[in-house]
Design a protein around this motif. Structure first.
Motif, short mmCIF file in Angstrom:
data_model
loop_
_atom_site.label_atom_id
_atom_site.label_comp_id
_atom_site.label_asym_id
_atom_site.label_seq_id
_atom_site.Cartn_x
_atom_site.Cartn_y
_atom_site.Cartn_z
N HIS B 115 4.05 -19.40 81.10
CA HIS B 115 2.78 -18.69 81.25
C HIS B 115 1.78 -19.20 80.22
N CYS B 131 9.83 -12.43 77.88
CA CYS B 131 8.78 -12.98 77.02
C CYS B 131 8.03 -11.83 76.35
N HIS B 134 3.56 -11.34 77.45
CA HIS B 134 3.04 -10.60 78.61
C HIS B 134 4.17 -10.18 79.52
S1 FES Z 1 3.24 -16.24 77.49
FE1 FES Z 1 5.07 -15.48 78.21
S2 FES Z 1 4.40 -13.98 79.57
FE2 FES Z 1 2.53 -14.76 78.85
#
Ligand code: FES
Lengths: 455, 183
Positions: B115, B131, B134
């Motif tokens: 992401h 993660c 987000h």
């Molecule tokens: S960087 Fe991992 S969910 Fe956004």
């Protein structure tokens, strides 16, 4: 003022050396600027970067050899230029300043050779310059100070490299350019002296313009020169020895060939009278050379009519050559020296055969050493990892794309401020996706201790 | 006016205009050829960094394969990645996940979230990669389950040599559904 364009008696091959020197200077400047693209003047990097130039960079070995052989060529052509001017008595007839500016150029060029020699920072460069700078300490009164000034300290080190680099690349070239311009201007102002039979003040021989004949001769010699340098650089490139090892006590330093006569001369002067040989005689010789136009004032220029002036010059020249040869012979006669010199040659060739070794950047791996000592910080490290702080702030707080580093300024904040920030992040921190930590006081204390250990 | 102007000139040259211009041309030609020949190594020297590939990423050791044979959950390992920066060698530490071997093959995942690039920790309790930025969620093998990530976690090239598991560390472009290495 068309006079400066004219040569009494016409163009001659004997007059090419000045132009060739100018040409060599330009060539040295160009190759020097290019070499500086990859060279780093520090004791840690100088040798690695020169090795990188020689072993990795396209055309690097060729360019460096061109520069190194170029310096020898400068010395040779300087000697030829000096000899021609001297034998032709071309310093006569209101040409004192012209001559003196030439002497200064000679000294500056030798200084260029001396400062440039150290820059590769290999064994040869290091030990030759150690000896060279040691000699400075024989200068009366200011000797010790002078040596420390040149070295940037008592020992040869990284400051010596940067000093020599600045001298070689900025200071001496700037002075050289000024004196080259002066020399050329004074030459054009005084006019070419012409052949030895010519009256140096009021030339009577029919004149010939500088262009095209003299220009063609100058250019032919210059092109020939660059051809030889190019062939030498291509077929017999200058070697680089192993990196300077100041702890090596075996190494036998030998200067570049043009400094051999002086090196040999100094061998004869040891003990209480050394000052005579090291300072007095060289100073007298240099002064005689500089003051020749004031001593030999007659307008007679033909060498066979000036037996003393020419005799002294030739004897000195022959002595120089002989001393250089004797230095070579001494080394060959002494079996222990011959053996060590052969060993040094072998080491250089060995180094040249090895592939390039990049410089290890130890500093980029400094972080992992922390935290193990202090048990509280070690516990904090566990918290740091289990809370996924490392996900954003990186291993050992070095930072990532997602979060700032904690090492440095953050780690230096007082403990209370840190725990406060962890519990209640500022608006800016929340904007950057920092979440308030929810930890027991104990764990928080450990975490803060860990962050503080990152410094 | 100076004395030399009054001195008789050698007339030989001034007569032969053709010879003078011939010499001039020869001279100019020789200089140009020589200059051109010399500028080739100079230009190649200056362009060296553009003419050679320096960004080649080498293989980094992770550990002996036996170490990972009986894994039941992804194991985080730090590897040393060596890069060349001209004459310097840069060693940096990176984290990777070694997955429990399936049918004898080893898979290595990059912990970088596809992401926006946060590093993803393994959540022991939920048995998922989550993660923290987000909340993208991935299964044990890195397959995307939910959240804003455009694709599953990225596998890294790996190989086994003399019982040593090696990996080639790479970064991949973020926010796109396909895995695309960055230079
Ligand atoms: S960087 Fe991992 S969910 Fe956004």
């Amino acid at each position: 003022m068309r006079r400066w364009m004219n040569h009494p008696g016409g163009a001659r091959w004997a007059y090419v050396f000045g132009s060739v020197l100018l040409f060599l200077f330009i060539s040295q400047t160009i190759t020097g600027v290019f070499l500086a693209l990859y060279y780093v003047p520090s004791a840690t990097s100088a040798h690695t970067t020169v090795a990188y130039i020689v072993k990795e960079v396209t055309g690097g070995s060729f360019l460096r050899s061109l520069h190194a052989y170029g310096s020898s060529a400068v010395v040779i052509v300087l000697l030829l230029h000096l000899t021609q001017t001297y034998l032709y008595g071309a310093y006569k007839g209101r040409r004192e300043l012209l001559w003196i500016s030439g002497c200064i150029l000679l000294a500056l060029m030798l200084a260029m050779a001396f400062t440039g020699y150290l820059l590769p920072w290999d064994q040869k460069a290091f030990f030759a310059t150690t000896v060279g700078t040691n000699m400075a300490s024989d200068v009366p009164f200011i000797g010790t100070w002078l040596k420390r000034f040149m070295r940037g300290g008592d020992e040869m080190g990284t400051l010596t490299v940067s000093r020599f680099f600045v001298a070689h690349v900025f200071v001496i070239p700037a002075v050289l350019i000024v004196f080259i311009a002066t020399h050329v201007y004074l030459f054009r102002k005084a006019g070419a002296a012409g052949p030895p039979s010519e009256d140096p003040l009021n030339p009577k021989l029919p004149t010939q313009r500088f262009y095209p004949r003299q220009v063609v001769m100058d250019t032919i010699v210059a092109l020939f020169m660059i051809l030889i340098l190019g062939l030498l650089a291509h077929f017999s490139p200058t070697e680089l020895g192993p990196k300077a090892n100041p702890a090596d006590t075996q190494y036998i330093p030998r200067p570049e060939w043009y400094y051999l006569p002086i090196f040999q001369w100094l061998k004869y002067w040891r003990g209480p009278y050394a000052i005579i040989g090291i300072i007095v005689i060289p100073a007298i010789t240099a002064s005689l050379l500089v003051l020749v136009p004031f001593i030999d004032r007659r307008l007679e220029r033909r060498p066979w009519r000036r037996p003393i002036a020419v005799g002294v010059f030739l004897v000195t020249l022959i002595c120089f050559v002989l001393m250089g040869l004797m230095s070579e012979r001494d080394d060959q006669r002494d079996p222990s020296i011959a053996k060590q010199v052969a060993k040094q040659r072998e080491e250089t060739e060995q180094f040249m055969r090895e592939p390039f070794q990049p410089e290890g950047a130890a500093s980029s791996l400094s972080a992992p050493a922390v935290s193990v000592l202090d048990p509280l910080a070690a516990a904090g490290k566990k918290v740091y990892e289990s809370e996924s702080c490392d996900a954003c702030h990186g291993e050992n707080g070095v930072g990532t794309a997602a979060g700032p580093k904690l090492t440095g300024a953050t780690a230096q904040k007082p403990a209370e401020e840190l725990s406060n920030l962890l519990r209640h992040p500022t608006a800016k921190m929340i904007e950057g996706e920092m979440k308030p930590v929810d930890l027991s006081d104990e764990d928080l204390k450990a975490l803060v201790a860990y962050i503080k250990s990152l410094k | 006016m100076s004395e030399a102007d009054d001195a008789p000139a050698i007339t030989r040259d001034d007569d032969s205009v053709t010879r003078r211009s011939f010499l001039g041309v020869l001279l100019g030609f020789g200089t140009v050829v020589m200059g051109a020949a010399l500028s080739v190594p100079l230009i190649r020297f200056a362009l060296h960094p553009l003419l050679t590939k320096t960004t080649e990423i080498g293989w980094s050791d992770i550990g002996k394969t036996d170490e990972f044979a009986s894994l039941t959950a992804p194991a985080k390992r730090l590897i040393k990645v060596e890069q060349r920066d001209a004459w310097r060698k840069i060693i940096s530490e990176k984290a990777v996940y070694v997955l429990p071997p399936k049918d004898g093959t080893m898979r290595i995942l990059s912990p970088i979230c596809p992401h926006l690039g946060c590093s993803i920790p393994w959540n022991e309790a939920k048995q998922e990669f989550i993660c923290p930025c987000h909340v993208a969620v991935f299964a044990m093998d890195g397959t995307k389950i939910s959240g804003p990530a455009p694709r599953s976690m990225d596998a890294l090239d790996s190989k086994v040599e003399d019982g040593m598991l090696k990996v080639r560390y790479q970064y991949f472009r973020q926010l796109i559904p396909t895995k695309e290495p960055l230079s």
